[in-house]
Design a protein around this motif. Structure first.
Motif, PDB file in Angstrom:
ATOM      1  N   ASP A 164       0.842  -1.194   0.000  1.00  0.00           N
ATOM      2  CA  ASP A 164       0.000   0.000   0.000  1.00  0.00           C
ATOM      3  C   ASP A 164       0.879   1.246   0.000  1.00  0.00           C
ATOM      4  OD1 ASP A 164       0.988   0.326   2.562  1.00  0.00           O
ATOM      5  OD2 ASP A 164      -0.841  -0.384   3.556  1.00  0.00           O
ATOM      6  N   LEU A 165       0.221   2.420   0.126  1.00  0.00           N
ATOM      7  CA  LEU A 165       0.955   3.684   0.023  1.00  0.00           C
ATOM      8  C   LEU A 165       2.080   3.771   1.051  1.00  0.00           C
ATOM      9  CD1 LEU A 165       1.379   6.552  -1.034  1.00  0.00           C
ATOM     10  CD2 LEU A 165      -0.406   7.314   0.566  1.00  0.00           C
ATOM     11  N   ASN A 166       1.756   3.453   2.333  1.00  0.00           N
ATOM     12  CA  ASN A 166       2.781   3.550   3.367  1.00  0.00           C
ATOM     13  C   ASN A 166       3.961   2.636   3.080  1.00  0.00           C
ATOM     14  OD1 ASN A 166       1.480   5.490   4.911  1.00  0.00           O
ATOM     15  ND2 ASN A 166       0.332   3.974   6.101  1.00  0.00           N
ATOM     16  N   GLU A 167       3.685   1.425   2.606  1.00  0.00           N
ATOM     17  CA  GLU A 167       4.760   0.478   2.320  1.00  0.00           C
ATOM     18  C   GLU A 167       5.605   0.936   1.140  1.00  0.00           C
ATOM     19  OE1 GLU A 167       2.706  -3.699   3.825  1.00  0.00           O
ATOM     20  OE2 GLU A 167       2.179  -2.884   1.872  1.00  0.00           O
ATOM     21  N   LYS A 168       5.006   1.630   0.198  1.00  0.00           N
ATOM     22  CA  LYS A 168       5.761   2.149  -0.942  1.00  0.00           C
ATOM     23  C   LYS A 168       6.634   3.346  -0.544  1.00  0.00           C
ATOM     24  CE  LYS A 168       2.161   0.940  -4.350  1.00  0.00           C
ATOM     25  NZ  LYS A 168       2.891   0.001  -5.201  1.00  0.00           N
ATOM     26  N   VAL A 169       6.104   4.174   0.355  1.00  0.00           N
ATOM     27  CA  VAL A 169       6.765   5.428   0.707  1.00  0.00           C
ATOM     28  C   VAL A 169       7.840   5.244   1.777  1.00  0.00           C
ATOM     29  CG1 VAL A 169       6.373   7.666   1.820  1.00  0.00           C
ATOM     30  CG2 VAL A 169       4.850   6.888  -0.009  1.00  0.00           C
ATOM     31  N   ASP A 170       7.609   4.329   2.726  1.00  0.00           N
ATOM     32  CA  ASP A 170       8.486   4.206   3.887  1.00  0.00           C
ATOM     33  C   ASP A 170       9.966   4.028   3.564  1.00  0.00           C
ATOM     34  OD1 ASP A 170       6.577   4.757   5.701  1.00  0.00           O
ATOM     35  OD2 ASP A 170       6.367   2.729   6.511  1.00  0.00           O
ATOM     36  N   PRO A 171      10.345   3.274   2.504  1.00  0.00           N
ATOM     37  CA  PRO A 171      11.788   3.159   2.219  1.00  0.00           C
ATOM     38  C   PRO A 171      12.454   4.510   1.966  1.00  0.00           C
ATOM     39  CG  PRO A 171      10.577   1.474   1.034  1.00  0.00           C
ATOM     40  CD  PRO A 171       9.552   2.391   1.631  1.00  0.00           C
ATOM     41  N   TYR A 172      11.734   5.444   1.352  1.00  0.00           N
ATOM     42  CA  TYR A 172      12.289   6.766   1.104  1.00  0.00           C
ATOM     43  C   TYR A 172      12.355   7.590   2.394  1.00  0.00           C
ATOM     44  CZ  TYR A 172      11.376   5.774  -3.832  1.00  0.00           C
ATOM     45  OH  TYR A 172      11.361   5.219  -5.080  1.00  0.00           O
ATOM     46  N   MET A 173      11.494   7.272   3.352  1.00  0.00           N
ATOM     47  CA  MET A 173      11.359   8.072   4.567  1.00  0.00           C
ATOM     48  C   MET A 173      12.100   7.480   5.762  1.00  0.00           C
ATOM     49  SD  MET A 173       9.578  10.437   3.284  1.00  0.00           S
ATOM     50  CE  MET A 173       8.449  10.768   1.921  1.00  0.00           C
ATOM     51  N   ALA A 174      12.864   6.412   5.558  1.00  0.00           N
ATOM     52  CA  ALA A 174      13.523   5.727   6.666  1.00  0.00           C
ATOM     53  C   ALA A 174      14.332   6.663   7.571  1.00  0.00           C
ATOM     54  CB  ALA A 174      14.406   4.593   6.133  1.00  0.00           C
ATOM     55  N   PRO A 175      15.138   7.607   7.020  1.00  0.00           N
ATOM     56  CA  PRO A 175      15.899   8.495   7.911  1.00  0.00           C
ATOM     57  C   PRO A 175      15.008   9.337   8.824  1.00  0.00           C
ATOM     58  CG  PRO A 175      16.749   8.606   5.663  1.00  0.00           C
ATOM     59  CD  PRO A 175      15.449   7.860   5.603  1.00  0.00           C
ATOM     60  N   VAL A 176      13.831   9.715   8.311  1.00  0.00           N
ATOM     61  CA  VAL A 176      12.918  10.530   9.113  1.00  0.00           C
ATOM     62  C   VAL A 176      12.318   9.697  10.240  1.00  0.00           C
ATOM     63  CG1 VAL A 176      10.783  11.862   9.067  1.00  0.00           C
ATOM     64  CG2 VAL A 176      12.399  12.014   7.160  1.00  0.00           C
ATOM     65  N   TRP A 177      11.896   8.462   9.935  1.00  0.00           N
ATOM     66  CA  TRP A 177      11.337   7.595  10.976  1.00  0.00           C
ATOM     67  C   TRP A 177      12.385   7.290  12.045  1.00  0.00           C
ATOM     68  CZ3 TRP A 177       6.623   8.276  10.963  1.00  0.00           C
ATOM     69  CH2 TRP A 177       5.799   8.159   9.839  1.00  0.00           C
ATOM     70  N   GLU A 178      13.637   7.117  11.633  1.00  0.00           N
ATOM     71  CA  GLU A 178      14.701   6.845  12.601  1.00  0.00           C
ATOM     72  C   GLU A 178      14.885   8.038  13.541  1.00  0.00           C
ATOM     73  OE1 GLU A 178      18.098   5.900  10.248  1.00  0.00           O
ATOM     74  OE2 GLU A 178      17.264   3.999   9.527  1.00  0.00           O
ATOM     75  N   ALA A 179      14.872   9.245  12.977  1.00  0.00           N
ATOM     76  CA  ALA A 179      15.028  10.446  13.807  1.00  0.00           C
ATOM     77  C   ALA A 179      13.860  10.591  14.773  1.00  0.00           C
ATOM     78  CB  ALA A 179      15.160  11.682  12.921  1.00  0.00           C
ATOM     79  N   LEU A 180      12.640  10.395  14.285  1.00  0.00           N
ATOM     80  CA  LEU A 180      11.462  10.517  15.143  1.00  0.00           C
ATOM     81  C   LEU A 180      11.481   9.472  16.252  1.00  0.00           C
ATOM     82  CD1 LEU A 180       8.703  11.240  12.469  1.00  0.00           C
ATOM     83  CD2 LEU A 180       9.325  12.737  14.381  1.00  0.00           C
ATOM     84  N   THR A 181      11.914   8.267  15.934  1.00  0.00           N
ATOM     85  CA  THR A 181      12.000   7.216  16.952  1.00  0.00           C
ATOM     86  C   THR A 181      13.019   7.584  18.019  1.00  0.00           C
ATOM     87  OG1 THR A 181      11.381   5.538  15.324  1.00  0.00           O
ATOM     88  CG2 THR A 181      12.413   4.760  17.352  1.00  0.00           C
ATOM     89  N   ASP A 182      14.172   8.112  17.599  1.00  0.00           N
ATOM     90  CA  ASP A 182      15.194   8.531  18.557  1.00  0.00           C
ATOM     91  C   ASP A 182      14.681   9.616  19.489  1.00  0.00           C
ATOM     92  OD1 ASP A 182      17.032   6.766  17.579  1.00  0.00           O
ATOM     93  OD2 ASP A 182      18.096   8.219  16.340  1.00  0.00           O
ATOM     94  N   ILE A 183      13.902  10.551  18.945  1.00  0.00           N
ATOM     95  CA  ILE A 183      13.481  11.721  19.707  1.00  0.00           C
ATOM     96  C   ILE A 183      12.260  11.433  20.580  1.00  0.00           C
ATOM     97  CG2 ILE A 183      12.529  14.062  19.465  1.00  0.00           C
ATOM     98  CD1 ILE A 183      14.240  14.083  16.765  1.00  0.00           C
ATOM     99  N   MET A 184      11.258  10.740  20.021  1.00  0.00           N
ATOM    100  CA  MET A 184       9.989  10.578  20.717  1.00  0.00           C
ATOM    101  C   MET A 184       9.826   9.225  21.377  1.00  0.00           C
ATOM    102  SD  MET A 184       7.459  12.274  17.843  1.00  0.00           S
ATOM    103  CE  MET A 184       6.125  12.544  19.001  1.00  0.00           C
ATOM    104  N   GLY A 185      10.559   8.231  20.891  1.00  0.00           N
ATOM    105  CA  GLY A 185      10.331   6.869  21.355  1.00  0.00           C
ATOM    106  C   GLY A 185       9.302   6.189  20.464  1.00  0.00           C
ATOM    107  N   ALA A 186       9.433   4.890  20.294  1.00  0.00           N
ATOM    108  CA  ALA A 186       8.591   4.153  19.347  1.00  0.00           C
ATOM    109  C   ALA A 186       7.115   4.194  19.718  1.00  0.00           C
ATOM    110  CB  ALA A 186       9.070   2.701  19.242  1.00  0.00           C
ATOM    111  N   ASP A 187       6.801   4.089  21.015  1.00  0.00           N
ATOM    112  CA  ASP A 187       5.384   4.031  21.427  1.00  0.00           C
ATOM    113  C   ASP A 187       4.664   5.341  21.154  1.00  0.00           C
ATOM    114  OD1 ASP A 187       5.655   1.435  22.248  1.00  0.00           O
ATOM    115  OD2 ASP A 187       5.982   1.922  24.364  1.00  0.00           O
ATOM    116  N   GLN A 188       5.278   6.462  21.554  1.00  0.00           N
ATOM    117  CA  GLN A 188       4.625   7.757  21.336  1.00  0.00           C
ATOM    118  C   GLN A 188       4.523   8.062  19.846  1.00  0.00           C
ATOM    119  OE1 GLN A 188       4.669  12.400  22.809  1.00  0.00           O
ATOM    120  NE2 GLN A 188       6.220  11.008  23.600  1.00  0.00           N
ATOM    121  N   LEU A 189       5.566   7.697  19.084  1.00  0.00           N
ATOM    122  CA  LEU A 189       5.513   7.904  17.645  1.00  0.00           C
ATOM    123  C   LEU A 189       4.356   7.132  17.034  1.00  0.00           C
ATOM    124  CD1 LEU A 189       6.568   8.809  14.897  1.00  0.00           C
ATOM    125  CD2 LEU A 189       8.242   6.952  15.000  1.00  0.00           C
ATOM    126  N   ARG A 190       4.177   5.883  17.447  1.00  0.00           N
ATOM    127  CA  ARG A 190       3.089   5.069  16.906  1.00  0.00           C
ATOM    128  C   ARG A 190       1.725   5.675  17.238  1.00  0.00           C
ATOM    129  NH1 ARG A 190       0.160   1.837  19.548  1.00  0.00           N
ATOM    130  NH2 ARG A 190       1.673   1.662  21.253  1.00  0.00           N
TER     131      ARG A 190
END
Length: 307
Positions: A164-190
């Motif tokens: 789906d759209l998220n699965e297609k887009v996520d490879p391009y957005m990996a650096p952003v998800w990594e930064a958000l996870t570092d800053i907010m934590g996985a649970d709050q990000l989810r």
């Protein structure tokens, strides 16, 4: 240190948060016995902490609000003045500038609705923008954090991506998800992603939208065409802020002259409400080897440039 009541309140911060940041940065103990603060620690730490406190006190006495970004900037400035290395990112949600350019970048993001962050990889352009935007979201200063970037491969064709759209887009957005996870934590990000408070999408999905009360980050903007750049810049709505990051020397478009980043900066720098932060190899905060690699490429480019 004698300080006004307003300055003492600003230095302490909510639940003593500001004082704790300064204590961690300079290895000192801050106490507020009344009429000012006392500093306990070694001479070097006290001197640096005093510089940071004076900066914050001056801001408070001028009637200006003091927030965590101001504390981080004051800490970075005190380190810079003392010749010490600025602190690295500490805990989730607490990101300190490591260089003078990074401190200026954070300050500009706090005071300008549109900021361009230009420079080589590893200088913290995207990470600091994500950290600043996440902080505004968690403090309720914006309703949404939106990160967008052009879906352009770095010199190779990835082919058809299933899903789906998220699965297609996520490879391009990996650096952003990594930064958000570092800053907010996985649970709050989810949780915030599920509530649509955080959105990461390709540039093409910004067309026709008005982005109000949002913090918008346009990442890898050197790969936006001129038309895409104009389109996304004109999405800014009421109460919105935007940060555009990229390295003008790393264009992956078929025709590098189509890049809209350098063009946008050339016509918008100096416009009221627009700020430009430029980083160099000396601001690289990844592995020390990255700085040497960037310098080597810069030197080679300088030799290759026709005179």
């Amino acid at each position: 240190m004698p300080l006004s009541d307003d300055a003492v309140h600003a230095v302490s911060g909510p639940s003593g948060r500001h004082a704790a940041l300064i204590e961690d940065a300079f290895k000192v103990l801050i106490e507020t016995p009344g009429g000012g603060v006392t500093l306990t620690g070694d001479a070097r730490g006290r001197t640096s902490a005093k510089r940071a406190l004076q900066t914050l006190a001056a801001r408070a006495d001028a009637g200006e609000e003091v927030v965590e970004a101001d504390v981080r900037i004051a800490i970075g400035g005190a380190h810079e003045s003392s010749g010490q290395a600025s602190p690295r990112a500490v805990r989730k949600g607490n990101v300190s500038p490591k260089t003078k350019s990074q401190a200026q970048y954070l300050e500009r993001m706090a005071t300008h609705p549109l900021v361009f962050g230009l420079g080589p990889a590893g200088t913290g352009k995207t990470f600091l923008a994500v950290a600043h935007g996440a902080g505004m979201l968690m403090r309720g200063e914006v309703d949404r954090l939106i990160v967008t970037r052009p879906a352009v491969e770095a010199g190779e064709k990835l082919g058809f991506l299933p899903g789906d759209l998220n699965e297609k887009v996520d490879p391009y957005m990996a650096p952003v998800w990594e930064a958000l996870t570092d800053i907010m934590g996985a649970d709050q990000l989810r949780r915030r992603r599920e509530k649509l408070e955080i959105e990461v999408a390709p540039i093409a999905f910004m067309r026709g939208r008005t982005l109000a009360h949002a913090f918008v980050i346009v990442d890898e903007a050197q790969n936006c065409s001129r038309l895409q750049m104009k389109m996304v810049l004109t999405r800014i709505g009421e109460g919105a802020r935007m940060v555009v990051t990229g390295d003008p020397t790393q264009v992956d478009l078929l025709n590098p002259r189509d890049s809209g980043l350098a063009h946008a900066v050339s016509i918008l720098e100096g416009v009221e409400g627009v700020a430009v932060s430029r980083f160099t190899s000396s601001d690289v905060v990844r592995h020390p080897l990255v700085e040497r690699i960037v310098k080597a490429y810069d030197a080679d480019a300088a030799q290759s440039t026709p005179r």
